[in-house]
Design an enzyme around this catalytic site. Structure first.
Site, PDB file in Angstrom:
ATOM      1  N   ARG A  12       0.871  -1.200  -0.068  1.00 21.74           N
ATOM      2  CA  ARG A  12      -0.004   0.083   0.067  1.00 21.74           C
ATOM      3  C   ARG A  12       0.680   1.192  -0.067  1.00 21.74           C
ATOM      4  O   ARG A  12       0.384   2.426  -0.231  1.00 21.74           O
ATOM      5  CB  ARG A  12      -1.030   0.118   1.204  1.00 21.74           C
ATOM      6  CG  ARG A  12      -2.154  -0.866   1.010  1.00 21.74           C
ATOM      7  CD  ARG A  12      -3.216  -0.925   2.156  1.00 21.74           C
ATOM      8  NE  ARG A  12      -2.471  -2.193   3.029  1.00 21.74           N
ATOM      9  CZ  ARG A  12      -2.963  -2.462   4.197  1.00 21.74           C
ATOM     10  NH1 ARG A  12      -4.115  -1.699   4.689  1.00 21.74           N
ATOM     11  NH2 ARG A  12      -2.339  -3.211   5.115  1.00 21.74           N
ATOM     12  N   GLY A  48       6.620  -5.671  11.915  1.00 17.85           N
ATOM     13  CA  GLY A  48       7.837  -4.618  11.550  1.00 17.85           C
ATOM     14  C   GLY A  48       7.586  -3.370  11.333  1.00 17.85           C
ATOM     15  O   GLY A  48       8.452  -2.444  11.274  1.00 17.85           O
ATOM     16  N   ASN A  83      -6.638  -5.652  16.176  1.00 14.54           N
ATOM     17  CA  ASN A  83      -5.289  -6.329  16.554  1.00 14.54           C
ATOM     18  C   ASN A  83      -4.400  -5.510  16.107  1.00 14.54           C
ATOM     19  O   ASN A  83      -4.188  -5.231  15.017  1.00 14.54           O
ATOM     20  CB  ASN A  83      -5.505  -7.638  15.847  1.00 14.54           C
ATOM     21  CG  ASN A  83      -4.139  -8.225  15.964  1.00 14.54           C
ATOM     22  OD1 ASN A  83      -3.304  -8.298  16.728  1.00 14.54           O
ATOM     23  ND2 ASN A  83      -3.730  -8.963  14.909  1.00 14.54           N
ATOM     24  N   ASN A 131      43.692  35.027  12.229  1.00 14.75           N
ATOM     25  CA  ASN A 131      42.616  35.647  11.589  1.00 14.75           C
ATOM     26  C   ASN A 131      42.599  35.468  10.186  1.00 14.75           C
ATOM     27  O   ASN A 131      43.600  35.707   9.517  1.00 14.75           O
ATOM     28  CB  ASN A 131      42.637  37.294  11.867  1.00 14.75           C
ATOM     29  CG  ASN A 131      41.514  38.170  11.093  1.00 14.75           C
ATOM     30  OD1 ASN A 131      40.389  38.053  11.915  1.00 14.75           O
ATOM     31  ND2 ASN A 131      41.526  38.450   9.913  1.00 14.75           N
TER      32      ASN A 131
HETATM   33  C1  UD1 Z   1      -1.695  -8.000  10.378  1.00  8.75           C
HETATM   34  C2  UD1 Z   1      -2.771  -8.645  11.127  1.00  8.75           C
HETATM   35  C3  UD1 Z   1      -3.713  -8.090  11.284  1.00  8.75           C
HETATM   36  C4  UD1 Z   1      -3.416  -6.649  12.345  1.00  8.75           C
HETATM   37  C5  UD1 Z   1      -2.392  -5.645  11.202  1.00  8.75           C
HETATM   38  C6  UD1 Z   1      -1.897  -4.650  12.072  1.00  8.75           C
HETATM   39  C7  UD1 Z   1      -2.286 -11.061  10.357  1.00  8.75           C
HETATM   40  C8  UD1 Z   1      -3.006 -11.976   9.507  1.00  8.75           C
HETATM   41  N1  UD1 Z   1      -3.263 -10.021  10.493  1.00  8.75           N
HETATM   42  O1  UD1 Z   1      -2.351  -7.622   9.126  1.00  8.75           O
HETATM   43  O2  UD1 Z   1      -4.866  -8.540  12.314  1.00  8.75           O
HETATM   44  O3  UD1 Z   1      -4.794  -5.782  12.376  1.00  8.75           O
HETATM   45  O4  UD1 Z   1      -1.384  -6.861  11.160  1.00  8.75           O
HETATM   46  O5  UD1 Z   1      -1.108  -3.861  11.356  1.00  8.75           O
HETATM   47  O6  UD1 Z   1      -1.164 -11.044  11.079  1.00  8.75           O
HETATM   48  N2  UD1 Z   1       4.942 -10.473   7.484  1.00  8.75           N
HETATM   49  C9  UD1 Z   1       6.117 -11.250   7.204  1.00  8.75           C
HETATM   50  N3  UD1 Z   1       5.849 -12.482   6.359  1.00  8.75           N
HETATM   51  C10 UD1 Z   1       4.795 -12.453   5.725  1.00  8.75           C
HETATM   52  C11 UD1 Z   1       3.746 -11.782   5.761  1.00  8.75           C
HETATM   53  C12 UD1 Z   1       4.051 -10.516   6.663  1.00  8.75           C
HETATM   54  O7  UD1 Z   1       7.147 -11.333   7.740  1.00  8.75           O
HETATM   55  O8  UD1 Z   1       4.552 -13.471   4.764  1.00  8.75           O
HETATM   56  C13 UD1 Z   1       5.229  -9.169   8.115  1.00  8.75           C
HETATM   57  C14 UD1 Z   1       5.122  -7.970   7.526  1.00  8.75           C
HETATM   58  O9  UD1 Z   1       6.530  -7.432   6.955  1.00  8.75           O
HETATM   59  C15 UD1 Z   1       4.698  -7.112   8.518  1.00  8.75           C
HETATM   60  C16 UD1 Z   1       3.907  -7.877   9.214  1.00  8.75           C
HETATM   61  O10 UD1 Z   1       4.259  -9.282   9.044  1.00  8.75           O
HETATM   62  O11 UD1 Z   1       5.975  -6.225   9.320  1.00  8.75           O
HETATM   63  C17 UD1 Z   1       2.513  -7.849   9.216  1.00  8.75           C
HETATM   64  O12 UD1 Z   1       2.228  -7.918   7.721  1.00  8.75           O
HETATM   65  P1  UD1 Z   1       1.066  -7.276   7.048  1.00  8.75           P
HETATM   66  O13 UD1 Z   1       1.035  -7.516   5.491  1.00  8.75           O
HETATM   67  O14 UD1 Z   1       1.157  -5.649   7.361  1.00  8.75           O
HETATM   68  O15 UD1 Z   1      -0.375  -7.769   7.891  1.00  8.75           O
HETATM   69  P2  UD1 Z   1      -1.601  -6.944   7.983  1.00  8.75           P
HETATM   70  O16 UD1 Z   1      -2.304  -7.622   6.737  1.00  8.75           O
HETATM   71  O17 UD1 Z   1      -1.619  -5.510   7.776  1.00  8.75           O
HETATM   72 CA    CA Z   2      -0.003  -3.949   8.434  1.00 11.25          CA
END
Ligand code: UD1
Ligand code: CA
Length: 463
Positions: A20, A107, A175, A383
């Site tokens: 995004r 992260g 969450n 100076n």
């Molecule tokens: C996730 C949560 C959601 C929460 C939100 C908060 C899940 C399924 N959902 O959603 O409930 O409200 O965070 O921001 O966990 N990442 C990995 N490997 C992957 C996928 C993601 O390391 O395969 C890491 C991403 O880099 C990131 C974190 O996990 O730092 C969260 O991933 P992201 O895709 O942002 O999760 P959301 O869909 O936002």
């Molecule tokens: Ca997220």
């Protein structure tokens, strides 16, 4: 590991792309308050002094590894990003399943404070939950996983936005992506996850339902400062997260007795230090691990990067200083440029349009106007006249200029390095110094002036 204390491991989830942000670069290394976003999560984790910090990397892993270098203990590679649950499972070998606490943090939470992590750990311990998580309530929860509670108010499961029905989408408690878990209970649940959801991913959040199905307890810490615990997903949130960190730093400094005229227009790296009774004008940027002393004044439009100053230093408007040191009572600017290795000793002064590089200006020495001083060692009480230039580069190598104490350099002098000017020597204005000047001597190299009397009138008569 401290004997007798249960092991605390922090796992940072940092493998996902973050689409995004609409960037070629992984979201987690985008800069927030001067540092890659994910490094703030690592710093918050380090403040807990855990036994280990592990980061899961995957998308643009090298960039994330470089950002986290020195801040975490080890990395795990998640080659395909198949969801947060899969990310944690990938780290099973590295993290281990011995009893203790596994703190899992997304992260993308640059504003997260160590206190919030501590609060979660204490809830986790007090309730003896198998899994604990941080939640917050938002006016508009679009995009986030929703917390579904049962009729007794306990957390029952988490529904991701894309999987949520109408009623669930109306829920405003979300969450935050911050969890404490017992690894021995969590990993068996993760091994059973199925990607039967809208995104075809292995959701870490499904472990909530799994925990409850096992009749174990899930605890929630409802956090009231939502911006602190919200994941950054868009460029607007990226800017907001930076503003939050800078705002927090400004407030902290104000509490310590620093005057900041307009915190909304002041950007001080959270890692920098500023002393008591220092005044910071608007549009000042203090970057890196700069240290500004007490009773200093920093005027508008100035950028300090990894600069260390003494006390009572004045930096006037629009100066750019990097990797430099300023002694007590030094004065700089307006419009000065210090490149790495500039050193002003106590009470030294540099004025407008002066550039310094790898140059020491001795105690009380002055270079007030329009000069370039590079690779120079200038003694105390000198100076340096307007328009003085050290010719430090011969096209191949850099050479040094050395000035003894109390040297006077007349305006528009060129010092062709390597060259030395001895103690108390004078250099006449307009001189090109190519040979060493002995102490106490006057060096002068100018064509003698010729005055042709009546020349103008004679020329007019001719034409
Ligand atoms: C996730 C949560 C959601 C929460 C939100 C908060 C899940 C399924 N959902 O959603 O409930 O409200 O965070 O921001 O966990 N990442 C990995 N490997 C992957 C996928 C993601 O390391 O395969 C890491 C991403 O880099 C990131 C974190 O996990 O730092 C969260 O991933 P992201 O895709 O942002 O999760 P959301 O869909 O936002
Ligand atoms: Ca997220």
């Amino acid at each position: 590991m401290a004997a007798g204390r249960p092991r605390l491991t922090v796992l940072i989830l940092a493998a996902g792309q973050g689409t995004r942000l609409k960037s070629k670069t992984i979201k987690l290394v985008h800069t927030v308050a001067g540092q890659p976003m994910v490094t703030w999560v690592a710093r918050a984790a380090r403040a807990l002094k855990p036994d280990r910090i592990v980061a899961v990397v995957g998308f643009q892993a090298d960039a994330v590894r470089a950002a986290l270098d020195g801040l975490v203990d080890s990395f795990v590679l998640q080659t395909d990003q198949r969801g947060t649950g899969h990310a944690v499972l990938t780290a099973k070998r590295e993290v281990g399943t011995q009893p203790g606490t596994l703190l899992i943090v997304n992260g993308d939470l640059p504003n997260l404070r160590p206190d919030t992590l501590k609060a979660l750990l204490s809830v986790h311990k007090r309730t003896k939950a198998a899994l604990s998580l941080v939640t917050t309530v938002l006016p508009d929860a679009t995009g986030y996983g929703r917390i579904v509670r049962d009729e007794t108010g306990r957390v029952a499961r988490i529904v991701e936005h894309k999987d949520a029905g109408r009623a669930e989408r109306a829920l405003r408690e979300i969450n935050c992506g911050i969890y404490a878990a017992d690894p021995a209970a969590l990993f068996p649940l993760l091994a059973k996850l199925k990607p039967d959801n809208a995104q075809g991913e292995y959701y870490l959040t499904d472990a909530v339902h799994g925990t409850i199905a096992k009749k174990a307890m899930v605890a929630a810490l409802l956090h009231d400062d939502a911006p602190e615990v919200l994941g950054v997903n868009t460029r607007a949130e990226l800017a907001q997260a930076g503003a939050t960190l800078y705002g927090r730093k400004a407030a902290e400094l104000q509490d310590q007795g620093v005057t900041i005229l307009d915190p909304s227009r002041t950007w001080i790296d959270p890692r920098a230090r500023v002393g008591q009774d220092t005044v910071v004008y608007p549009d000042v940027i203090i970057e890196g691990t700069s240290v500004v002393g007490t009773d200093c004044v920093i005027h508008s439009g100035t950028r300090l990067t990894d600069v260390v100053t003494g006390h009572g230093v004045i930096i006037k408007d629009h100066c750019v200083l990097r990797d430099s040191k300023l002694g007590d009572g030094a004065e700089v600017g307006p419009f000065a440029h210090f490149r790495p290795g500039a050193v002003l000793e106590d009470a030294a002064r540099v004025g407008n349009f002066v550039e310094l590089k790898k140059t020491r200006l001795g105690r009380g020495s002055k270079a007030s106007h329009l000069s370039y001083l590079g690779d120079a060692d200038i003694g105390p009480g000198c100076n340096i006249g307007a328009g003085t230039i050290t010719c430090n580069y011969d096209g191949t190598a850099k050479h040094k200029t050395t000035l003894g104490p109390g040297v006077f350099i007349g305006s528009d002098t060129q010092l062709v390095a390597p060259v030395q000017v001895g103690e108390g020597a004078y250099v006449g204005a307009g001189t090109t110094v190519t040979e060493n000047v002995p102490p106490g001597a006057l060096a002068i190299s100018r064509v003698r002036q010729l005055n042709l009397e009546g020349w103008v009138a004679r020329r007019k008569a001719k034409s």
